[in-house]
Scaffold this motif. Structure first.
Motif: not given
Length: 257
Positions: A9-12, A40-41, A97-98
């Motif tokens: 999963l992409p993470t933020i 994911n956050i 992503l930040y």
């Protein structure tokens, strides 16, 4: 706790500072409310990153300003430098992503990953603002630092697999000066891609209609002394306040039970 990247999963990653906790909660809820997929956050908690041995920078307080020991310049939040740990937290793998915490997402963030996630030629992708605010102080009376490529690093889509990041180290994050980090000094210009300005819409500055993500870079409704400079800023501040009021109501309800 620091959540290291362990799945597909992409993470933020969200910049976190205890004094802006409500801003973090509003951003988190705005992502969840508008986004169709699961991500994911992870809040970038500086104490957790220190315990993990990833973050070692320190500052000294002089006349109410926190001055960084390494470059002798002021910084205003606990996530001023922690954002640059993202490729290491993601183990040089996948997209991440930040986001600064003083933001409000207004559309499905999966659209960002779908549109820009396959542009493998870029190490990072950002909104390339030309932003130089006139005010010398931020809303919390911290100095407004002007540097090359200001606000580019407030919203970063990281391609953590990109080989250009192999020339970038945890020691760089902990020792290089702020202007070098915030202007992506380890990258060539050709390795920095552009994102639609609506993904990092700055209050008091940006003019694009129907922004996907509003950035209250002048302070925003989280600060009691903040005043919007334009009608459009008022509109998005009201959206922010609506989510904040729901969070505070539910929090009060939990405490009453």
């Amino acid at each position: 706790m620091v959540n290291f990247h362990t799945n597909k999963l992409p993470t933020i990653y969200i910049g976190y500072d205890p004094k802006e906790h409500i801003s973090y909660k509003v951003l988190l809820n705005s992502i969840i409310l508008n986004t169709s997929k699961t991500y994911n956050i992870v809040p970038l908690s500086q104490p957790d990153l220190r315990r993990a041995g990833l973050y070692r920078r320190a500052g000294k307080e002089i006349n109410g300003k926190v001055i960084d020991y390494f470059d002798n310049k002021p910084f205003s939040t606990e996530f001023s430098f922690t954002r640059f740990l993202v490729p290491f937290l993601n183990q040089y793998s996948g997209l991440a992503l930040y986001m600064d915490c003083d933001m409000l997402v207004r559309t499905d963030i999966d659209k960002l990953f779908a549109e820009y996630g396959k542009r493998d030629e870029y190490a990072v992708q950002v909104v390339k603002h030309n932003y130089a605010p006139d005010n010398k102080l931020k809303m919390d009376n911290q100095p407004q630092t002007i540097y090359h490529r200001k606000n580019w690093s407030s919203f970063i889509l990281w391609n953590c697999d990109h080989p250009a990041h192999y020339n970038f180290t945890v020691d760089d994050v902990n020792t290089k000066n702020g202007s070098w980090l915030h202007s992506f000094g380890w990258l060539n210009d050709s390795e920095i891609g552009s994102i639609d300005p609506r993904w990092n819409w700055l209050d008091g500055h940006s003019t694009e209609e129907n922004p996907h993500n509003v950035h209250f870079t002048t302070g925003g409704p989280a600060f009691s002394m903040w005043k919007p400079s334009r009608t459009t800023d008022i509109t998005y501040a009201e959206e922010w306040k609506h989510i904040a009021s729901q969070i505070l109501f539910l929090s009060a309800l939990d405490q009453a039970i």
